[in-house]
Design an enzyme around this catalytic site. Structure first.
Site, PDB file in Angstrom:
ATOM      1  N   ARG A  41     -10.689  -8.365   3.609  1.00  0.00           N
ATOM      2  CA  ARG A  41     -10.009  -8.638   2.343  1.00  0.00           C
ATOM      3  C   ARG A  41      -9.931 -10.145   2.061  1.00  0.00           C
ATOM      4  O   ARG A  41      -9.915 -10.556   0.908  1.00  0.00           O
ATOM      5  CB  ARG A  41      -8.606  -8.006   2.386  1.00  0.00           C
ATOM      6  CG  ARG A  41      -7.914  -7.894   1.040  1.00  0.00           C
ATOM      7  CD  ARG A  41      -6.704  -6.969   1.170  1.00  0.00           C
ATOM      8  NE  ARG A  41      -6.059  -6.703  -0.110  1.00  0.00           N
ATOM      9  CZ  ARG A  41      -4.996  -7.357  -0.560  1.00  0.00           C
ATOM     10  NH1 ARG A  41      -4.465  -8.318   0.151  1.00  0.00           N
ATOM     11  NH2 ARG A  41      -4.466  -7.041  -1.719  1.00  0.00           N
ATOM     12  N   LEU A  67      -5.507  -9.086  -7.499  1.00  0.00           N
ATOM     13  CA  LEU A  67      -6.018  -8.093  -6.555  1.00  0.00           C
ATOM     14  C   LEU A  67      -4.794  -7.304  -6.099  1.00  0.00           C
ATOM     15  O   LEU A  67      -3.819  -7.876  -5.625  1.00  0.00           O
ATOM     16  CB  LEU A  67      -6.685  -8.828  -5.378  1.00  0.00           C
ATOM     17  CG  LEU A  67      -6.991  -8.061  -4.094  1.00  0.00           C
ATOM     18  CD1 LEU A  67      -7.788  -6.807  -4.367  1.00  0.00           C
ATOM     19  CD2 LEU A  67      -7.764  -8.955  -3.143  1.00  0.00           C
ATOM     20  N   SER A  68      -4.840  -5.986  -6.263  1.00  0.00           N
ATOM     21  CA  SER A  68      -3.679  -5.149  -5.929  1.00  0.00           C
ATOM     22  C   SER A  68      -3.348  -5.206  -4.438  1.00  0.00           C
ATOM     23  O   SER A  68      -4.234  -5.451  -3.615  1.00  0.00           O
ATOM     24  CB  SER A  68      -3.958  -3.692  -6.285  1.00  0.00           C
ATOM     25  OG  SER A  68      -4.370  -3.577  -7.603  1.00  0.00           O
ATOM     26  N   GLN A  69      -2.097  -4.899  -4.106  1.00  0.00           N
ATOM     27  CA  GLN A  69      -1.684  -4.872  -2.696  1.00  0.00           C
ATOM     28  C   GLN A  69      -2.486  -3.777  -1.971  1.00  0.00           C
ATOM     29  O   GLN A  69      -2.907  -2.795  -2.597  1.00  0.00           O
ATOM     30  CB  GLN A  69      -0.185  -4.621  -2.593  1.00  0.00           C
ATOM     31  CG  GLN A  69       0.213  -3.234  -3.053  1.00  0.00           C
ATOM     32  CD  GLN A  69       1.706  -2.994  -3.032  1.00  0.00           C
ATOM     33  OE1 GLN A  69       2.282  -2.733  -4.078  1.00  0.00           O
ATOM     34  NE2 GLN A  69       2.329  -3.078  -1.890  1.00  0.00           N
ATOM     35  N   PHE A 210       0.017  -2.601 -12.910  1.00  0.00           N
ATOM     36  CA  PHE A 210      -1.296  -3.251 -13.020  1.00  0.00           C
ATOM     37  C   PHE A 210      -1.334  -4.195 -14.215  1.00  0.00           C
ATOM     38  O   PHE A 210      -0.573  -4.033 -15.170  1.00  0.00           O
ATOM     39  CB  PHE A 210      -2.383  -2.191 -13.229  1.00  0.00           C
ATOM     40  CG  PHE A 210      -2.815  -1.513 -11.960  1.00  0.00           C
ATOM     41  CD1 PHE A 210      -3.952  -1.928 -11.294  1.00  0.00           C
ATOM     42  CD2 PHE A 210      -2.070  -0.476 -11.424  1.00  0.00           C
ATOM     43  CE1 PHE A 210      -4.346  -1.328 -10.118  1.00  0.00           C
ATOM     44  CE2 PHE A 210      -2.454   0.140 -10.243  1.00  0.00           C
ATOM     45  CZ  PHE A 210      -3.599  -0.286  -9.588  1.00  0.00           C
TER      46      PHE A 210
END
Ligand code: SAH
Length: 224
Positions: A41, A67-69, A210
């Site tokens: 990541r 960038l999402s968790q 989001f």
């Protein structure tokens, strides 16, 4: 004291991320867990943010996008029920991290990003990582990718007021679409399944948050 190489630190951090943030939070699909252990990541964010890449948080990727968790990425991926044979359409490439996870879990990924800078950077990054079952495009993903329809799976990684009909139409038989649906500040993850008889079943999964899907079939502009 011998300082471990960054590769080792990252390996440990990835394993810890999976163990502490995903396995304890209902992520059970072994293929999803393996892909999240495998993909680095920290290569999808700026170097200055690399040390935070395996913590339980969203990270900025430029141009006001995030960038999402890890847990959100894992939940969406698990909700798609991938077996390995699918052709998948992703809307909102962003950094390309979610794209890379999908590429490990299905046959081919088509991905669309609206912003040219992010689209170019993620295309380059994914190629450098040697992931060759990905086709990237810059454009308005709210309209889908009609030339390549139907898709077995569709994943939308930006929030929409209502899931675009265009996308649902591009879902093949027994296809599954996952998208965050709701207001600009808070959404629920929904799963739309095209049943054997062609009818559509809609389920509401977890709450999520989001950045907005901006386009002809999403939000019309970036104002709050
Ligand atoms: N999945 C990404 C993060 C998504 S952030 C990752 O893993 O990094 C949401 C992304 O959707 C942003 O990059 C944003 O520019 C993009 N986006 C917003 N509206 C879009 C649209 N209509 N078509 C394609 N991409 C869009």
């Amino acid at each position: 004291m011998k300082i471990p190489e960054h590769g080792m630190i990252s390996l440990r951090a990835r394993h810890r991320m999976v163990q502490e943030q995903l396995e304890t939070q209902g992520i059970q699909d072994p293929r999803v867990l393996a892909a999240m252990r495998e993909i680095h990541r920290h290569l999808f964010v700026e170097e200055a943010l690399a040390s935070r890449a395996y913590s339980d948080e969203n990270l900025p990727i430029g141009a006001g996008q995030t960038l999402s968790q890890p847990l959100t990425v894992a939940r969406m991926t698990q909700a798609l029920r991938l077996t390995g044979n699918e052709e998948c359409l992703e809307i909102g490439t962003g950094s390309g991290y979610q794209t890379a996870i999908l590429a490990r879990l299905c046959r081919k990924v088509y991905t669309i990003e609206r912003l040219t800078g992010l689209a170019d950077a993620s295309r380059k990054r994914l190629r450098l990582l040697g992931l060759h079952n990905i086709v990237c495009r810059q454009g308005d993903g709210s309209l889908g990718w009609p030339e390549e329809r139907p898709f077995d799976r569709i994943l939308v990684t930006a929030g929409t007021p209502v899931t675009p009909e265009n996308l649902i139409r591009q879902l093949g038989p027994n296809g599954i679409l996952v998208a965050p649906e709701g207001s600009k500040n808070a959404q629920n993850l929904i799963r739309v399944t095209r049943q054997e008889d062609g009818s559509i079943r809609k389920e509401t999964l977890d709450p999520c948050c989001f950045v907005p899907l901006i386009g002809a079939q999403g939000w019309q502009n970036e104002a709050p």
